[in-house]
Write an enzyme that holds these catalytic residues in place. Structure first.
Site, PDB file in Angstrom:
ATOM      1  CG  ASP A  26      21.054  49.384  60.719  1.00 28.45           C
ATOM      2  OD1 ASP A  26      20.582  48.252  60.517  1.00 28.45           O
ATOM      3  OD2 ASP A  26      20.557  50.419  60.225  1.00 28.45           O
ATOM      4  CG  HIS A  43      21.484  38.844  61.100  1.00 26.60           C
ATOM      5  ND1 HIS A  43      21.466  40.218  61.200  1.00 26.60           N
ATOM      6  CD2 HIS A  43      20.297  38.494  60.530  1.00 26.60           C
ATOM      7  CE1 HIS A  43      20.325  40.681  60.702  1.00 26.60           C
ATOM      8  NE2 HIS A  43      19.602  39.656  60.284  1.00 26.60           N
ATOM      9  CG  LEU A 137      33.432  46.348  78.127  1.00 25.33           C
ATOM     10  CD1 LEU A 137      33.475  47.868  77.986  1.00 25.33           C
ATOM     11  CD2 LEU A 137      33.616  45.702  76.749  1.00 25.33           C
TER      12      LEU A 137
END
Ligand code: IPE
Ligand code: IPE
Ligand code: MG
Length: 252
Positions: A26, A43, A137
């Site tokens: 955020d 973004h 991962l």
């Protein structure tokens, strides 16, 4: 010869690394606004921060990473911002999928895909089916995801199976039911809320909040969050050191 661990002294305990880290990325909009840039620029830089996070998680030995990329409620943003975000996801998928696979990162998406453009759904399918040998991962991207949506879809699936609704039968149908629940939730951007992220799965997760805006989150920030987690005492409702009381009362 120096002996760093003489017999009377225990060697330092190995650092406790969270197996599963969840992140609410955020603060992109505010990061851009402070620089007099359009929110969409935030973004874009946020996508670079995600790459750093992935690298950091691989280095620390985190096994699962779940990131909140777009919430069920984010459709309420101005159409141009939503459009720019969708375009960014498409570009990132096209560009990053092979690179992630080469790093040993296996991709998966969680959320309601139905409202997404077919072009995007196809890229998501391709990314998920890209073979990754010996993944280091597993990266789960929550896209058009909402914790309430997740609970409802799980309840519907359990109902369709015709089984009694219990914690176990519901849990089996929640997104990410096949991996451990998050050990650590990181939220950047200074807000102290869950914003409809993994409501069910976060029941016993440790929360870590930082004022750092998402595009500024770097390798050092990842290390700090993981170090903070290592200092936590997780009790799961129990009394420390007394794990199975023989008191005749109900023990889960
Ligand atoms: C998070 O950053 C990214 C998404 C929700 C897609 P924001 O866009 O929410 O940034 P702020 O919170 O407005 O600064
Ligand atoms: C949560 O952030 C969603 C994502 C990071 C994708 P928001 O910025 O949408 O959350 P609120 O509106 O501040 O609660
Ligand atoms: Mg926000």
């Amino acid at each position: 010869m120096s002996n760093r661990n003489p017999p009377h002294r225990k060697p330092a305990a190995p650092a406790v690394v969270p197996r599963h880290v969840a992140v609410v990325m955020d603060g992109n909009g505010r990061w851009a606004t402070r620089r007099l840039l359009p929110r969409t620029a935030g973004h874009k830089y946020g996508a670079d921060a995600l790459k750093r996070l992935v690298r950091g998680c691989v280095q620390h030995g985190v096994e699962y990473l779940t990131v909140f990329a777009f919430s069920s409620e984010n459709w309420k943003r101005p159409a141009d911002e939503v459009g720019a975000l969708m375009e960014l996801f498409v570009q990132a998928l096209q560009r990053e999928t092979p690179e992630l696979a080469a790093q040993g990162v296996a991709l998966r998406f969680v959320g309601d895909r139905a409202p997404l453009q077919e072009r995007m759904r196809e890229l998501m399918r391709q990314a998920e089916s890209t073979p990754v040998e010996h993944p280091r991962l597993r990266l789960n991207v929550a896209l058009n995801y909402g914790g309430r949506w997740d609970i409802v879809q799980a309840a519907r699936a359990a109902q369709a199976e015709g089984v009694e609704l219990t914690e176990e039968s519901l849990a089996r149908h929640m997104c990410l039911a096949d991996i451990p629940e998050p050990d650590l939730l990181i939220r950047t951007g200074g807000e102290h809320r869950v914003s409809n992220f993994l409501l069910w799965q976060l029941a016993y997760t440790e929360f870590y909040f930082t004022d750092t805006l998402w595009p500024d989150f770097d390798e050092k920030s990842v290390a700090e969050a993981i170090a903070d987690f290592a200092r936590r005492e997780r009790r799961f409702g129990r009394v420390p050191g007394k794990t199975s009381p023989d008191n005749g009362l109900r023990v889960a």
